[in-house]
Design a protein around this motif. Structure first.
Motif, PDB file in Angstrom:
ATOM      1  N   HIS A  93       0.831  -1.195   0.000  1.00 49.54           N
ATOM      2  CA  HIS A  93       0.000   0.000   0.000  1.00 49.54           C
ATOM      3  C   HIS A  93       0.865   1.244   0.000  1.00 49.54           C
ATOM      4  O   HIS A  93       1.983   1.255   0.542  1.00 49.54           O
ATOM      5  CB  HIS A  93      -0.982   0.007   1.179  1.00 49.54           C
ATOM      6  N   VAL A  94       0.330   2.276  -0.655  1.00 51.64           N
ATOM      7  CA  VAL A  94       1.009   3.569  -0.736  1.00 51.64           C
ATOM      8  C   VAL A  94      -0.018   4.668  -0.476  1.00 51.64           C
ATOM      9  O   VAL A  94      -1.189   4.542  -0.821  1.00 51.64           O
ATOM     10  CB  VAL A  94       1.691   3.783  -2.108  1.00 51.64           C
ATOM     11  N   ARG A  95       0.425   5.732   0.151  1.00 52.82           N
ATOM     12  CA  ARG A  95      -0.441   6.892   0.400  1.00 52.82           C
ATOM     13  C   ARG A  95      -0.383   7.780  -0.841  1.00 52.82           C
ATOM     14  O   ARG A  95       0.697   8.176  -1.283  1.00 52.82           O
ATOM     15  CB  ARG A  95       0.042   7.667   1.627  1.00 52.82           C
ATOM     16  N   VAL A  96      -1.570   8.122  -1.375  1.00 52.08           N
ATOM     17  CA  VAL A  96      -1.634   8.944  -2.581  1.00 52.08           C
ATOM     18  C   VAL A  96      -2.393  10.257  -2.373  1.00 52.08           C
ATOM     19  O   VAL A  96      -2.409  11.098  -3.277  1.00 52.08           O
ATOM     20  CB  VAL A  96      -2.250   8.153  -3.766  1.00 52.08           C
ATOM     21  N   GLU A  97      -3.027  10.422  -1.203  1.00 48.74           N
ATOM     22  CA  GLU A  97      -3.711  11.683  -0.899  1.00 48.74           C
ATOM     23  C   GLU A  97      -3.847  11.829   0.605  1.00 48.74           C
ATOM     24  O   GLU A  97      -3.632  10.883   1.358  1.00 48.74           O
ATOM     25  CB  GLU A  97      -5.087  11.749  -1.561  1.00 48.74           C
ATOM     26  N   GLY A  98      -4.199  13.043   1.025  1.00 48.42           N
ATOM     27  CA  GLY A  98      -4.396  13.302   2.442  1.00 48.42           C
ATOM     28  C   GLY A  98      -3.135  13.784   3.122  1.00 48.42           C
ATOM     29  O   GLY A  98      -2.204  14.272   2.481  1.00 48.42           O
ATOM     30  N   GLY A 136      -4.042   8.186 -11.140  1.00 48.27           N
ATOM     31  CA  GLY A 136      -5.486   8.144 -11.019  1.00 48.27           C
ATOM     32  C   GLY A 136      -6.162   7.021 -11.781  1.00 48.27           C
ATOM     33  O   GLY A 136      -7.382   6.898 -11.755  1.00 48.27           O
ATOM     34  N   ASN A 137      -5.404   6.167 -12.433  1.00 47.77           N
ATOM     35  CA  ASN A 137      -5.969   5.076 -13.228  1.00 47.77           C
ATOM     36  C   ASN A 137      -5.898   3.774 -12.427  1.00 47.77           C
ATOM     37  O   ASN A 137      -4.830   3.174 -12.311  1.00 47.77           O
ATOM     38  CB  ASN A 137      -5.208   4.933 -14.541  1.00 47.77           C
ATOM     39  N   PRO A 138      -7.033   3.275 -11.887  1.00 47.89           N
ATOM     40  CA  PRO A 138      -7.000   2.067 -11.071  1.00 47.89           C
ATOM     41  C   PRO A 138      -6.830   0.780 -11.883  1.00 47.89           C
ATOM     42  O   PRO A 138      -6.613  -0.283 -11.304  1.00 47.89           O
ATOM     43  CB  PRO A 138      -8.347   2.092 -10.345  1.00 47.89           C
ATOM     44  N   ASP A 139      -6.924   0.877 -13.209  1.00 44.76           N
ATOM     45  CA  ASP A 139      -6.728  -0.302 -14.055  1.00 44.76           C
ATOM     46  C   ASP A 139      -5.307  -0.383 -14.624  1.00 44.76           C
ATOM     47  O   ASP A 139      -4.865  -1.459 -15.025  1.00 44.76           O
ATOM     48  CB  ASP A 139      -7.745  -0.315 -15.201  1.00 44.76           C
ATOM     49  N   ALA A 140      -4.615   0.742 -14.673  1.00 49.61           N
ATOM     50  CA  ALA A 140      -3.227   0.786 -15.144  1.00 49.61           C
ATOM     51  C   ALA A 140      -2.480   1.838 -14.326  1.00 49.61           C
ATOM     52  O   ALA A 140      -2.070   2.878 -14.842  1.00 49.61           O
ATOM     53  CB  ALA A 140      -3.168   1.106 -16.640  1.00 49.61           C
ATOM     54  N   PRO A 141      -2.309   1.579 -13.016  1.00 49.38           N
ATOM     55  CA  PRO A 141      -1.736   2.599 -12.136  1.00 49.38           C
ATOM     56  C   PRO A 141      -0.256   2.864 -12.386  1.00 49.38           C
ATOM     57  O   PRO A 141       0.494   1.984 -12.812  1.00 49.38           O
ATOM     58  CB  PRO A 141      -1.942   2.007 -10.740  1.00 49.38           C
ATOM     59  N   THR A 142       0.116   4.109 -12.106  1.00 55.83           N
ATOM     60  CA  THR A 142       1.508   4.528 -12.050  1.00 55.83           C
ATOM     61  C   THR A 142       1.695   5.231 -10.716  1.00 55.83           C
ATOM     62  O   THR A 142       0.897   6.099 -10.355  1.00 55.83           O
ATOM     63  CB  THR A 142       1.854   5.494 -13.195  1.00 55.83           C
TER      64      THR A 142
END
Length: 105
Positions: free
Chosen positions: A28-33, A43-49
């Motif tokens: 897991h990685v923090r991406v917001e907050g 922002g692409n949950p099917d092909a994340p970067t």
């Protein structure tokens, strides 16, 4: 954990998680907050970067192997593919593979 797209689950605290095909664990990685560290996410949950690289270290005994040495999983996730760096301790080190789809909840 709520599934978002084919590759990710959303977690509390602005984090997302994906299944690592190298070590078999969810990373897991923090991406917001609030808080650190923080990764950028396309922002692409099917092909994340995610950027920067993701480094996970864990006690090898966590993998169910008594007296196992510490383990390391170090990777870049780009466009739904995971590039394992050569400092990984698992068999996929030095390889790039597709992130697996999550199992149906």
């Amino acid at each position: 954990m709520a599934r978002i797209g084919s590759k990710l689950r959303s977690l509390e605290g602005g984090r997302v998680a994906f299944k690592c095909p190298g070590c078999g664990y969810m990373h897991h990685v923090r991406v917001e907050g609030e808080g650190r560290p923080m990764w950028s996410f396309n922002g692409n949950p099917d092909a994340p970067t995610f950027s920067p690289s993701i480094l996970v270290t864990y006690d090898g005994a966590d993998a169910g192997i008594e007296d196992a040495p510490p383990a390391r999983c170090h990777s870049y996730v780009t466009d739904g593919r995971i590039q394992f760096l050569n400092d990984c301790t698992h068999d996929l080190r030095g390889q790039t593979v597709d992130l697996p789809d999550l199992d149906t909840p």
